[in-house]
Design a protein around this motif. Sequence first.
Motif, PDB file in Angstrom:
ATOM      1  N   THR A  82       0.845  -1.195   0.000  1.00 34.51           N
ATOM      2  CA  THR A  82       0.000   0.000   0.000  1.00 34.51           C
ATOM      3  C   THR A  82       0.877   1.241   0.000  1.00 34.51           C
ATOM      4  O   THR A  82       2.002   1.221   0.525  1.00 34.51           O
ATOM      5  CB  THR A  82      -0.947   0.038   1.213  1.00 34.51           C
TER       6      THR A  82
ATOM      7  N   ASN B 208      -5.395  -0.250  -6.958  1.00 33.22           N
ATOM      8  CA  ASN B 208      -6.769  -0.301  -6.441  1.00 33.22           C
ATOM      9  C   ASN B 208      -7.671  -1.161  -7.326  1.00 33.22           C
ATOM     10  O   ASN B 208      -8.825  -0.829  -7.612  1.00 33.22           O
ATOM     11  CB  ASN B 208      -7.343   1.114  -6.304  1.00 33.22           C
TER      12      ASN B 208
ATOM     13  N   ASN C 131      -3.684   3.290  -0.769  1.00 38.16           N
ATOM     14  CA  ASN C 131      -3.936   2.738  -2.095  1.00 38.16           C
ATOM     15  C   ASN C 131      -3.169   1.431  -2.236  1.00 38.16           C
ATOM     16  O   ASN C 131      -1.999   1.338  -1.846  1.00 38.16           O
ATOM     17  CB  ASN C 131      -3.481   3.711  -3.179  1.00 38.16           C
TER      18      ASN C 131
END
Length: 821
Positions: free
Chosen positions: A71, A100, A127
């Motif tokens: 992420t 994503n 994300n």
Amino acid sequence: MVRNMEKYRLHTGWTFCLDERNEKEETAPSEGFRAVTLPHDWSTDYPFDPESDTCGSGGYAKAGIGWYQRTITISENDIKSRQIILYFEGVYMKSSVFVNGTYAGGHIYGYTPFEVDITALVHEGENEILVRVDNSMQPGSRWYSGSGITRDVWLEKRHPIHVARYGMYLTTDEGNLNISTTLHTSECMKNDDSLSLNFVLKDNDGAEIAKKNIELKNDWMEADLDAAILSGMDEDVPKTLCQLQTSLSIQVENPVLWDHETPYLYELTTILKKNDTVIDERTDKVGFRNIKFDAKKGFLINGKHVKLNGVCLHHDGGCVGAAVPPEIWRRRLEKLKDMGVNSVRCSHNPPDEALLDLCDELGFYVMDEAFDEWRLMKAKEIGSNTHESHGYSMYFDACHEWDLKTMLYRDRNHPGIVLWSIGNEIPEEVVVGGEELAVELSGYCHTIDPTRKVTLAHDQIAAEPYSARDAFMDKIDVVGYNYVGRWRERAELLYDADREEHLDRCVIGTENPSAGYIRSDYNFEVDPGSFWNKPYYTAAVTVGKLLRYTMVHDFVAGDYMWTGIDYLGEANWPQRSAGCGCLDTCGFEKDAFYFYKSVWNQNEKFAYLCPHWNLKLEKGTVLPVICYTNCEDAELFVNGRSFGVKSKGFPCYGMTERYGHFDRYRRPANTDDLFLSWDVPFEPGKIEVVGYHDGKEVCRYNVETTGEAAAIKLTVDKTSVDADGRSVVQAEIRIVDSKGRIVLDASPQLDFALEGDGEIIGIDNGDPACHEQWKETKGRHAFNGMAYAVIRAGQNKGELKLTVTSSDNILTNASATIQAC
């Protein structure tokens, strides 16, 4: 290259999963992920398997499909004012990037970098990044490729107006630094907006020596075909992309010139301003130098004739696979430098840029190579490369222009690079019409970088039944010869066979055999089926003949020996790596190292003897003792008894000034080989050689029969390391007797333990037939008295302690302490 932007190396925080499901599945597994640090080569995480699809070419390693997950945090301001970019320096192979859950981009070739613009796919906050890596089509390489995100990954947050990733082109001539700059933008410029570029050049001590500013006009043009490549994209040119180009020169009085002996580097800082606000900044290293290849004089650097004493290098780092920390390359290159090497050939693919940076810094000339295949698949009929079905030829038509141009744009500012190689042993060299591709690829090189010549490594010159065509070779600037003495009378004539008919041809030995064999493995029998592993007493004979020829014929620019370092793959079980290097996969010196050092390095007088004296022979058995030395004469003693003084006949010196006058004393020579040899009866004890120069003793070297293994000796290459989660320490382990002498026939089992925030990321012993897993820390064998380990520091400061013990607790253990700062 460094940019003063928000730029983050994404080496921690990743998880990885080997996907054992159906290979057509393109969604990430829901479980099975584990933490990894990038760069990462998953092929090093699994056992060697003689039934592996990668076969001997790929080192019997695990391949398949893998997933990486991480992420990243993006702010609202980032989304409003920045381009968000993921830049991958190398992913092997066939990568797909998802942000994503949406596909963002990807790349096929595992050796060229690419960027993915994820601006439109991210949102404020966390994300998810997923990277699918598909290396399942096996066998896919003639050598070990590795699998995974094997080079660095960067997150960049940049201004929409910026210097293109490869948008700086720097050349030098007679004190002028010529700068061509390409800017990219995806936003519209207002008429009253102003742009300027500021250039500051500093010397090696950081002192400013020149600067220049230029105001730019808003002469933006629609991006051309190469604009996406200049940015690092692997996709069509975005319709919104525009570019602006400008050129200027900075004059420097009496610059210090770059070469292999004085690799002096300046630093150029480029600052881009919009309305007097800095929006981009970067630094580039600059080396002032002039290179030339000449059909009569060979290679010249700054007007001086220099012979390229070269080695071929594959991209792996032994126990770390294809994910090689720069510190490993530094240690290896420094050893090769001591051997007398001044040039490396990147076989057979674009290298990690960290390697090129080190070559610039340490002073190595580089042959930068793009491909091992064009359109035609290779299908060798001997050795381990018997089933080549998924090589680059599958992707050539779709990818070759992008991949070659990416290499050229990325690498053209490196002063160390002196030649572009467009291919290795390409089958098209024997095919009618193959020269059309040679013209196309050479054309890209000449257009993007007209300052360097182009070569190709031919292995079919005068071959049977099919031979390289003159129509093909005539399109190559510097004709590369692989194994020049392979066919018929060429074994004796070498380059003479072609020289008379091609006086205007620039020539270089792109690949020729080495004197390498397995470290401290002394066999006395010739194996007719072995191409590389020759008995120690014959290993330097044929290669020495080619070396003599190359050194005294100026028209041969130099030679690249196969190989400088042992490499994974291109092997037959039980071996999983090739043992033809001068350094083994641990980076330990083999006998061949000292042979080449005796020829290429005259800076310090030395002598070296082989074999070791722990041989299991009956007393009185006559065997050759080989001496590699750069001394004029050498005398061998066995247990104090002299076996005579010997001298090499090379180089020969003729008379000067008048009949009967010699500038140098004419030593009586015993051999025309580049080494000395005595046949002596074996008896335990000590053999010693004394080296003489101008009749005076200048060095001594001895080898003794040792006692039994008694202790472990451990040394590390540094005692402090950055606590950054990526820096490494390298440990050398030697098995010694009670007097501290290395026991070169000892191979005990060892256990490794590390205390503190760090990780042992690889253990090796240099044995090509060792099948122990790289990361296993228990029950690891030393090989012929030696072993090697790589420790990576974590992110917490403190003490790291490495301890090595024998598995049976018989040997005295050893430990080393490293401070993580």
